[in-house]
Design a protein around this motif. Structure first.
Motif, short mmCIF file in Angstrom:
data_model
loop_
_atom_site.label_atom_id
_atom_site.label_comp_id
_atom_site.label_asym_id
_atom_site.label_seq_id
_atom_site.Cartn_x
_atom_site.Cartn_y
_atom_site.Cartn_z
N GLY A 3 0.83 -1.21 0.00
CA GLY A 3 0.00 0.00 0.00
C GLY A 3 0.86 1.25 0.00
N LEU A 4 0.59 2.13 -0.95
CA LEU A 4 1.40 3.34 -1.07
C LEU A 4 1.07 4.32 0.06
CD1 LEU A 4 1.24 3.94 -4.93
CD2 LEU A 4 3.09 2.91 -3.60
N PRO A 5 2.07 4.98 0.61
CA PRO A 5 1.81 5.96 1.67
C PRO A 5 1.05 7.16 1.13
CG PRO A 5 4.11 6.02 1.01
CD PRO A 5 3.51 4.84 0.31
N ASP A 6 0.37 7.86 2.01
CA ASP A 6 -0.46 9.01 1.64
C ASP A 6 0.40 10.27 1.52
OD1 ASP A 6 -2.55 10.73 1.19
OD2 ASP A 6 -3.25 10.76 3.27
N PHE A 7 1.37 10.23 0.57
CA PHE A 7 2.20 11.40 0.33
C PHE A 7 1.38 12.43 -0.44
CE2 PHE A 7 6.33 8.68 0.23
CZ PHE A 7 6.33 8.64 1.61
N PRO A 8 1.14 13.62 0.12
CA PRO A 8 0.32 14.62 -0.56
C PRO A 8 1.11 15.42 -1.60
CG PRO A 8 1.01 15.48 1.54
CD PRO A 8 1.56 14.07 1.46
N LYS A 9 0.41 16.07 -2.50
CA LYS A 9 1.06 16.98 -3.44
C LYS A 9 0.04 17.96 -3.98
CE LYS A 9 0.63 13.86 -7.42
NZ LYS A 9 1.38 13.16 -8.51
N VAL A 68 -5.18 20.23 -2.98
CA VAL A 68 -4.11 19.29 -2.66
C VAL A 68 -4.59 17.86 -2.85
CG1 VAL A 68 -2.56 18.45 -0.84
CG2 VAL A 68 -3.10 20.89 -1.01
N GLU A 69 -3.79 17.06 -3.53
CA GLU A 69 -4.09 15.65 -3.72
C GLU A 69 -3.62 14.87 -2.50
OE1 GLU A 69 -2.59 12.02 -6.62
OE2 GLU A 69 -2.76 14.04 -7.47
N THR A 70 -4.55 14.35 -1.73
CA THR A 70 -4.23 13.62 -0.51
C THR A 70 -5.42 12.77 -0.10
OG1 THR A 70 -3.63 13.84 1.83
CG2 THR A 70 -4.92 15.63 0.87
N GLU A 71 -5.16 11.60 0.47
CA GLU A 71 -6.25 10.75 0.95
C GLU A 71 -6.85 11.31 2.23
OE1 GLU A 71 -4.93 6.74 1.29
OE2 GLU A 71 -4.10 6.66 -0.74
N SER A 72 -5.99 11.66 3.17
CA SER A 72 -6.47 12.25 4.42
C SER A 72 -6.52 13.76 4.27
CB SER A 72 -5.54 11.87 5.57
OG SER A 72 -4.22 12.29 5.32
N GLU A 73 -7.27 14.41 5.12
CA GLU A 73 -7.38 15.86 5.04
C GLU A 73 -6.10 16.53 5.53
OE1 GLU A 73 -10.85 17.10 7.14
OE2 GLU A 73 -12.20 16.47 5.53
N LEU A 74 -5.99 17.80 5.21
CA LEU A 74 -4.86 18.59 5.68
C LEU A 74 -5.06 18.98 7.14
CD1 LEU A 74 -4.61 20.99 2.61
CD2 LEU A 74 -3.12 19.03 3.07
N LEU A 75 -3.96 19.24 7.82
CA LEU A 75 -4.04 19.80 9.16
C LEU A 75 -4.63 21.20 9.04
CD1 LEU A 75 -0.57 18.69 10.60
CD2 LEU A 75 -2.81 17.73 11.16
N LEU A 108 2.67 23.10 5.82
CA LEU A 108 1.52 22.43 5.20
C LEU A 108 1.73 20.92 5.21
CD1 LEU A 108 -1.20 22.80 3.78
CD2 LEU A 108 0.05 22.96 1.61
N ALA A 109 0.80 20.19 5.84
CA ALA A 109 0.92 18.73 5.95
C ALA A 109 -0.47 18.14 6.08
CB ALA A 109 1.77 18.35 7.15
N ASN A 110 -0.57 16.82 5.83
CA ASN A 110 -1.86 16.16 6.01
C ASN A 110 -1.90 15.47 7.37
OD1 ASN A 110 -0.37 13.79 5.71
ND2 ASN A 110 -1.19 13.30 3.70
N LYS A 111 -3.07 14.95 7.71
CA LYS A 111 -3.26 14.34 9.02
C LYS A 111 -2.55 13.00 9.16
CE LYS A 111 -7.60 16.71 10.06
NZ LYS A 111 -9.06 16.58 10.37
N ALA A 112 -2.05 12.46 8.06
CA ALA A 112 -1.25 11.24 8.11
C ALA A 112 0.18 11.55 8.55
CB ALA A 112 -1.24 10.55 6.75
N GLY A 113 0.52 12.84 8.64
CA GLY A 113 1.84 13.23 9.12
C GLY A 113 2.85 13.50 8.03
N PHE A 114 2.40 13.61 6.78
CA PHE A 114 3.32 13.83 5.67
C PHE A 114 3.22 15.26 5.15
CE2 PHE A 114 2.13 9.22 5.10
CZ PHE A 114 3.31 8.74 5.68
#
Length: 256
Positions: A161-167, A182-189, A240-246
């Motif tokens: 499973g690929l990590p939820d690296f946002p961009k 932003v392309e991300t599975e989890s929401e941004l902080l 700027l980061a997502n809730k997955a910590g990336f």
């Protein structure tokens, strides 16, 4: 020259030059020395993937780096007889390069690394904007980097499973702001974000206020912005980061 001493050479040309010591055939300092002394001897051992954490010494010619790194990956895959050799690329973090924190040397190198990850198959890039040290070119926070590389390798090489690296996906401009998607599975902080700038019609960049919510960011403060950029400096605090910590990697909508 092997038949003359350094003193004799200096006498012959009338100058006192501190000539370098001749490099033997096994010296890693020779052209292609690292390749011939550290890489070629272990080929073609079976290698499934490689981690590439480099670039600091190339910031003065970032315009060549995309071609250099792409060619090296192709060379390694041929050397190890593995066309699918995975490359995990560590994107340069932040550092006060030569006392120029607002300079563009490191952002341009990061951009070249990003292009390689997008254009060369079976590669992945790890963003490290949140791991830098203003005064130390070798940041101490290596654990985050190692964990992200491991997750990337597990996803790309072992199907875990690929990590939820946002961009950044897109930017839309209005009279006084820019909307970043932003392309991300989890929401941004959620909340205020540091590291954004807006460019006015005269081409001048200004620090801007940015608020993250959900999977988008509103950047405002400048009337009629023409471009937006994030994390675009040798050293800065970018949050700027997502809730997955990336963290979200740097980006710049201005053509470069």
């Amino acid at each position: 020259h092997p038949n003359f001493t350094i003193a004799e050479l200096n006498t012959a040309i009338g100058k006192n030059i501190n000539w370098p010591v001749p490099l033997g055939p096994k010296s890693f300092l020779r052209p292609c020395g690292l390749y011939n002394t550290m890489l070629k001897p272990i080929a073609p051992l079976s290698v499934k993937g490689a981690i590439w954490y480099q670039g600091e010494s190339d910031v003065d010619h970032s315009d060549l780096y995309e071609e250099l790194l792409s060619t090296m990956i192709k060379n390694w895959r041929k050397l190890f007889e593995n066309d699918d050799l995975f490359f995990g690329i560590v994107q340069l973090t932040t550092w006060d390069y030569e006392g120029k924190p607002s300079g563009e040397e490191w952002p341009l190198l990061r951009l070249a690394q990003q292009k390689v990850s997008e254009e060369v198959q079976n590669t992945s890039i790890v963003c490290t904007l949140d791991c830098g040290d203003e005064k130390d070119i070798h940041p101490r926070d290596k654990q985050k980097i190692g964990e992200r590389l491991a997750l990337s390798a597990l996803g790309h090489m072992y199907g875990k499973g690929l990590p939820d690296f946002p961009k950044m996906r897109s930017a839309t401009f209005s009279e006084s702001s820019a909307l970043i998607d932003v392309e991300t599975e989890s929401e941004l902080l959620s909340g205020e974000v540091l590291g954004f700038e807006l460019q006015d019609k005269a081409g001048v960049w200004h620090k801007a206020t940015a608020i993250a919510n959900g999977k988008s960011v509103i950047v405002s403060d400048i009337v009629k912005p023409s471009a937006v950029r994030y994390g675009w400096a040798n050293y800065l605090v970018a949050t700027l980061a997502n809730k997955a910590g990336f963290p979200v990697p740097q980006f710049n909508t201005q053509k470069i």
